[in-house]
Design an enzyme around this catalytic site. Structure first.
Site, short mmCIF file in Angstrom:
data_model
loop_
_atom_site.label_atom_id
_atom_site.label_comp_id
_atom_site.label_asym_id
_atom_site.label_seq_id
_atom_site.Cartn_x
_atom_site.Cartn_y
_atom_site.Cartn_z
N SER A 88 0.81 -1.22 0.00
CA SER A 88 0.00 0.00 0.00
C SER A 88 0.84 1.27 0.00
O SER A 88 1.92 1.31 0.60
CB SER A 88 -0.91 0.02 1.24
OG SER A 88 -1.80 -1.06 1.25
N HIS A 127 -7.36 0.09 6.32
CA HIS A 127 -6.93 -1.28 6.59
C HIS A 127 -6.92 -1.60 8.08
O HIS A 127 -7.32 -2.71 8.48
CB HIS A 127 -5.54 -1.52 5.99
CG HIS A 127 -5.56 -1.60 4.49
ND1 HIS A 127 -6.24 -2.59 3.81
CD2 HIS A 127 -4.98 -0.82 3.53
CE1 HIS A 127 -6.10 -2.41 2.51
NE2 HIS A 127 -5.34 -1.35 2.32
#
Length: 326
Positions: A187, A263
């Site tokens: 990410s 997340h």
């Protein structure tokens, strides 16, 4: 107004019209607060209509309709799709792409995720997207790397279904590839450079002697000596950012970084930082080339979600916490 808005649900393309209407409306809210009630009503209607129970998960392949593939290129928000060859590489046999669709918008992906199947935790997005790299033998794959998640409809801002997408995709992958044991992301940290601009003292505290503008320009990354010298200080800066930088006006405080907030809120753990994992102009500009792996450990997800919701507690590895104290 609500009665009028509701009738659009029965009109062909009516729901898509309202999604686009809200996308346009959002651009006027700051200058015209009288539009706020209409925005709230639109968001409430769309939230009800786009309940996850109505959404359909579909796998997108190279054999999907060309019009749909064109939309992937247009909507990709994390790592730009540069060509049809680039797209074909992302849809090869060692990759997967999944999207949520709504019955009232059957040709419009609402959100999609791109996955690379490997035998290791990915640490560099350029390597992952290399069109010349050999296709990996998926029978050896034990790791699913989620490297891009893109929301496609601005008008659905505030309507959350990304967490359900990941859960459904993980279930689908586990069924097709029983050997998979690790589910993680590669990410970006899209808020890092912006946060440093607001808190320039963070650079000195981490032992970095370059200004934010110079770090974002990225010329230093091509100088091996400079890159080696800045490695440890930049990793320490990124670790502090992920663990300590908070947004305003939330109780409990939430991470400043939007990707981290997503997340961690879904039960992931911050697993590892990756130095110069994205040396594109965009990667250097927004996070000085660094990326992060979030790990979804099935046995820990529920506990992490509860702790994050209760007091904003961040699940992270001991090595990352040591990095922050360096």
């Amino acid at each position: 107004r609500i009665r009028i808005l509701t009738q659009f649900n029965a009109i062909p393309q009516g729901v898509k019209f309202l999604v686009d209407l809200r996308a346009e409306l959002l651009g006027f809210l700051e200058k015209d607060p009288e539009l706020a009630p209409l925005d709230r009503e639109l968001e409430a209607r769309l939230t009800a209509w786009f309940d996850v129970g109505f959404l359909e998960l579909q796998r997108i392949t190279w054999a999907s309709p060309a019009a749909l593939l064109e939309k992937l290129i247009t909507y990709e928000a994390v790592h730009e799709i540069r060509s049809w060859a680039d797209l074909k590489n992302r849809l090869d046999s060692d990759r997967r792409c999944y999207a949520f669709f709504h019955p009232r918008m059957p040709t419009e992906p609402l959100i999609f995720v791109e996955v690379a199947l490997t035998d290791h935790l990915a640490d560099n997005v350029q390597h992952l997207l290399d069109e010349t790299a050999p296709v990996f033998n998926v029978r050896r794959a034990d790791t699913a790397n989620f490297y891009s998640i893109s929301n496609t409809q601005t008008g659905l801002r505030g309507v959350s279904f990304g967490n359900f997408l990941l859960k459904r995709v993980i279930d689908d992958l586990k069924r097709d590839f029983p050997r998979l044991k690790t589910f993680a992301t590669l990410s970006p940290m899209p808020g890092l450079a912006a946060w440093v601009r607001k808190h320039p003292q963070a650079l000195a505290e981490s032992g970095i002697d370059l200004p934010t503008a110079e770090l974002s320009a990225g010329a230093w990354a091509a100088d091996r000596r400079q890159a080696r010298r800045l490695r440890d200080p930049l990793l320490a800066l990124a670790a502090r950012y992920l663990l300590e930088a908070k947004g305003r006006g939330e109780n409990p405080p939430r991470p400043y970084d939007p990707v981290s907030r997503f997340h961690l809120g879904n039960g992931a753990r911050i697993e590892r930082l990756n130095y110069l994992a994205d040396h594109s102009a965009k990667g250097l500009a927004q996070s000085f080339g660094m990326m992060v792996n979030y790990l979804y450990e099935p046995e820990e997800i529920e506990r992490n979600v509860e702790a994050f919701a209760a007091d904003g507690r961040i699940a992270a590895t001991a090595s990352l916490r040591r990095e922050a104290r360096r």
